[in-house]
Design a protein around this motif. Structure first.
Motif, short mmCIF file in Angstrom:
data_model
loop_
_atom_site.label_atom_id
_atom_site.label_comp_id
_atom_site.label_asym_id
_atom_site.label_seq_id
_atom_site.Cartn_x
_atom_site.Cartn_y
_atom_site.Cartn_z
N THR B 364 0.83 -1.20 0.00
CA THR B 364 0.00 0.00 0.00
C THR B 364 0.87 1.26 0.00
O THR B 364 0.62 2.20 -0.75
N LEU B 365 1.89 1.23 0.86
CA LEU B 365 2.80 2.37 0.91
C LEU B 365 3.43 2.64 -0.45
O LEU B 365 3.48 3.78 -0.92
N LEU B 367 2.30 1.85 -3.39
CA LEU B 367 1.30 2.38 -4.32
C LEU B 367 1.08 3.86 -4.07
O LEU B 367 0.98 4.65 -5.01
N VAL B 368 0.99 4.24 -2.79
CA VAL B 368 0.78 5.65 -2.46
C VAL B 368 1.92 6.50 -3.00
O VAL B 368 1.71 7.53 -3.63
N ILE B 369 3.15 5.99 -2.79
CA ILE B 369 4.32 6.74 -3.27
C ILE B 369 4.28 6.85 -4.79
O ILE B 369 4.55 7.91 -5.37
N PHE B 371 1.84 7.04 -6.72
CA PHE B 371 0.81 7.91 -7.29
C PHE B 371 0.94 9.37 -6.87
O PHE B 371 0.11 10.19 -7.23
N ILE B 372 1.98 9.68 -6.08
CA ILE B 372 2.19 11.10 -5.76
C ILE B 372 2.70 11.78 -7.02
O ILE B 372 3.73 11.40 -7.57
#
Lengths: 409, 409
Positions: B364-365, B367-369, B371-372
């Motif tokens: 999850t982390l 993926l978040v990174i 999409f920044i």
């Protein structure tokens, strides 16, 4: 860029701008010589051409680089200038055709067409219907040939070596029928004032039908090979955007302009031959894009090939229905255009190709001005190139789809 | 490590060194032919088929012809470095092969001497390869610098940046192999894979990262930026001719084989026979393993050729971004994960739920990174400058961003 802030001091070396840091928010930094800096700017002048694999001929670009960033670009043209307009003045109207199909060696038929249309208009000559439709067919096949060339060579320039062989296979298919009808593979010399050189060989239309069908069937292979490729898209999407106002300012025309949203196609907007009828039938579609980037220009070509194949089919259909008849008008020994002037322009594969014919009633024109597509198209190049990196230079240069002969005339 | 290394008689060592050199040169000639034939197949062509059986001698003929060409040293070149550079590129390419294991211990024919099919082995064999191949980069950088040409300089600069960047990812991909094998010696890594399984399976991400990095490391398509012929003509070897150019050519192909051999050794079980053949008892003894080894290497060569036939070239900055922002972080994370999992496993394990939860949080982390969005640089708004449309006596259209002023208005 205006001439005042043109190329700066020329020192061979690599600027700190290669690091890509931006001090003034302009997207790139000028070496170490930004505002408030004492460091010397070390720009590098990269001379691309006149012999360089990216320029397909003798176009020369003098570029000032800051690291890999292009800060200034100056196209140097004229290495291939042969004074064609002056040569036109000492050739009679039959001989001019042979000169006129040479400046853009990828659109020979279309360039011939402009000359004969101008002379016919001056003479007030009625061309047989069969000639008109055959001319249109050949012009569209010529457009397909031209576009296939760029559909193959452009991927080659961004490093994909395979599509050109697929493109050349299709070119060969079409070129075979062109060769059969005219005897030429590049400089067809098939147009004559008053029609075409001679009637088409028996069974030829059938073979053209097969060739067109074969190309249409195999075209998706080229499309699949390159259009969906992520690397290709990364290199062309959003790269080298030609804004619509720049396109207007420089008189950019053809697929390049239409990719920027300039909705101009002489086949529709000032129809010659019998394009009006094909427009009414809905076969003639004008392909436009709005992005104006390299990808849009390239995509325009492919879409235009499809349209041209449809147009060729429509012409063939008409020709097979048509009753036998003459394909040219018998000319007197000496053709003299009456005194006056006319401007005949055609939608060549690369853009607008125009001839301004001024006659004083002699057997040679007094003046025949040639407006070629590539000259105007390439003039917009500095605007598109400045601020790009060197690797983009190749992608952009290739996507301007030019023929050097068409620039230098 | 085999106890024989360092104690063998001098003639065995010399014989093995000469043999490795010969194998590499002949394999290079074969690979050039192989590449041309395979890429030709992909492009509806035949490829070289005239000289020798199946055209196999074509590359030999080309090599001889190349060697007989005029040797040109540009006036602007730094002569000493210019001559030194190709030598510096070629020698390390061969040196790396000292620690590549070709097979098990064999008896040399007609003698009683038993020797491993490997020149020598070091406890840090793989690090030795990394170190030696890095020296080869000097050859390329110095070639670019000493040629006294802008194209060569840009090519050399690109390749230094590229190879250094991709060496990091490559080294990181090795770390997990070392952890699994418990050794950096090439022979021990092969032996460890015989007990366990091919490391390509449990360490698939490492394998993939290495595959990408090895293409970048060898300057092959789609990462062949240093010699991007469309933009930099020939890149670092633009000014080279004759035998010096041949040396670069040789070095490139030997490097290709080196990285392929390394991939085979570290990830595909080295010289040990692949599954269906390994059922045969004699498969892993005698001279047969050389065949399996070369066969596995050839698979990688085929991948190189396949990539070249398929993909366009990446742009320099995209390529660097990919290396530093994707490949190296991914390699780092994966190495960490391997280390953690390995430790946990050696210490007695952890229940599955915890592993899944930790893994889920990590993904999850990531993926978040991913999409920044990157920060966009602000576009500059310039005041439209004024253009006098009739300044030069001729009317000209206003340039984009310029405002037209008419003297009479």
């Amino acid at each position: 860029m205006s001439p005042q802030d043109g190329p700066r001091q020329v020192v061979v070396g690599l600027g700190a701008g290669a690091s890509g840091f931006s001090a003034d928010g302009r997207g790139y930094e000028r070496g170490g010589g930004g505002p408030g800096s004492d460091l010397a700017t070390t720009d590098m002048v990269l001379n691309v051409g006149p012999q360089h694999p990216a320029t397909h001929g003798v176009l020369r670009l003098r570029m000032t680089l800051d690291g890999e960033r292009i800060v200034h670009c100056e196209p140097v043209v004229g290495y291939m200038h042969r004074g064609v307009e002056k040569l036109f003045e000492v050739r009679d109207y039959r001989q001019i055709i042979v000169l006129a199909n040479r400046h853009d060696w990828l659109s020979a038929f279309s360039s011939e067409l402009g000359v004969v249309l101008a002379v016919e208009r001056m003479l007030g000559m009625q061309v047989p219907e069969r000639a008109t439709w055959t001319r249109m067919l050949l012009a569209e096949l010529n457009r397909v040939l031209n576009h296939l060339m760029f559909l193959g060579s452009y991927p080659l320039e961004v490093g994909a070596i395979t599509p050109i062989f697929y493109a050349f296979r299709e070119r060969e298919t079409i070129q075979e029928v062109m060769e059969e009808v005219s005897g030429g593979r590049m400089h067809y010399m098939f147009n004559r004032v008053g029609g075409l050189k001679e009637d088409v060989p028996a069974g030829w239309t059938g073979r053209v039908c097969d060739a067109v069908a074969a190309v249409r069937r195999r075209l998706p292979q080229i499309e699949d090979l390159i259009f969906g490729n992520e690397i290709f898209q990364a290199r062309t999407r959003g790269v080298g955007v030609l804004p619509v106002d720049v396109a207007h300012a420089f008189g950019v025309s053809g697929p390049i302009a239409r990719a920027s949203g300039v909705d101009l196609d002489l086949r529709r907007d000032e129809p010659y031959l019998a394009y009006e009828e094909l427009l009414a039938d809905g076969v003639l579609q004008v392909v436009t894009r709005t992005e104006g980037d390299c990808y849009a220009r390239f995509a325009c070509l492919l879409a235009q090939v499809k349209v041209s194949l449809d147009l060729a089919d429509a012409c063939l259909e008409r020709l097979t229905e048509m009753a036998q008849g003459p394909i040219n008008v018998r000319l007197p020994k000496i053709v003299k255009a009456p005194e006056g002037s006319t401007y005949a322009w055609t939608e060549n594969p690369l853009g607008i190709n125009g001839y301004w014919l001024v006659s004083r009633g002699e057997k040679t024109p007094w003046r025949l001005k040639l407006r070629s597509a590539s000259f105007n198209n390439i003039a917009a190049l500095p605007h598109v190139l400045e601020g790009c990196v060197v690797a983009d230079m190749v992608a952009i240069l290739g996507s301007m789809f030019f023929v050097v002969g068409d620039i230098d005339k | 490590m085999n106890g024989l290394f360092g104690t063998e008689s001098w003639w065995v060592v010399i014989a093995k060194a000469v043999l490795i050199f010969l194998i590499l040169v002949i394999y290079t000639l074969f690979n050039i032919w192989f590449e041309r034939r395979v890429v030709a197949k992909m492009q509806h062509r035949i490829g070289p088929n005239v000289h020798g059986p199946f055209g196999l001698l074509q590359s030999l003929a080309d090599g001889v012809k190349l060697a007989l060409k005029e040797d040109i040293v540009p006036t602007a070149a730094d002569k000493v470095v210019y001559v030194l550079a190709p030598i510096l590129a070629t020698i390390p390419a061969f040196m790396a092969w000292a620690v590549i294991p070709f097979g098990p211990e064999v008896r040399i024919p007609f003698t009683d001497t038993v020797t491993p099919l490997q020149l020598t082995d070091l406890p840090v064999g793989v690090l030795y390869i990394l170190a030696v191949t890095s020296i080869g980069i000097y050859g390329i950088v110095l070639a670019g610098w000493s040629s006294g040409s802008t194209y060569a300089l840009l090519g050399g600069m690109r390749s230094s940046a590229q190879m250094i960047s991709y060496e990091v990812a490559m080294g990181l991909a090795f770390v997990s192999v070392f952890m699994y094998a418990g050794s950096m010696s090439t022979a021990d890594i092969v032996a460890a894979q015989a007990e366990d399984m091919w490391f390509a399976l449990p360490l698939l991400p490492s394998f993939v990262i290495y595959l990408i990095a090895m293409v970048g490391e060898t300057n092959r398509a789609p990462f062949d930026l240093p010699e991007a012929e469309g933009e930099l003509v020939g890149g670092f070897h633009t000014e080279y001719s004759s035998l010096k150019f041949a040396l670069f050519f040789l070095a490139e192909y030997v490097n290709m084989v080196t990285v392929s051999a390394l991939a085979t050794t570290l990830f595909l079980g080295g010289w040990r026979a692949p599954w269906p053949i390994s059922l045969w008892d004699g498969a892993n003894s005698g001279y047969w393993p050389v065949l399996w080894f070369l066969g596995k290497t050839l698979i990688f060569i085929f991948v190189f050729v396949w990539l070249r036939g398929t993909l366009p070239r990446m742009r320099y900055d995209q390529f660097m971004k990919f290396g530093w922002k994707v490949l190296i972080p991914a390699a780092l994370l994966w190495t960490m994960a391997v280390a953690v999992v390995r430790r946990i496993r050696l210490d007695g394990g952890m229940d599955q739920q915890t592993v899944l939860i930790v893994g889920g949080i990590a993904v999850t982390l990531l993926l978040v990174i991913a999409f920044i969005p990157e920060r966009k640089q602000p576009a500059d708004d310039e005041e439209p400058a004024e253009t006098d449309a009739f300044a030069g006596g001729y009317p000209v259209p206003p340039m984009p961003g310029h405002q037209e002023t008419r003297p009479d208005a």
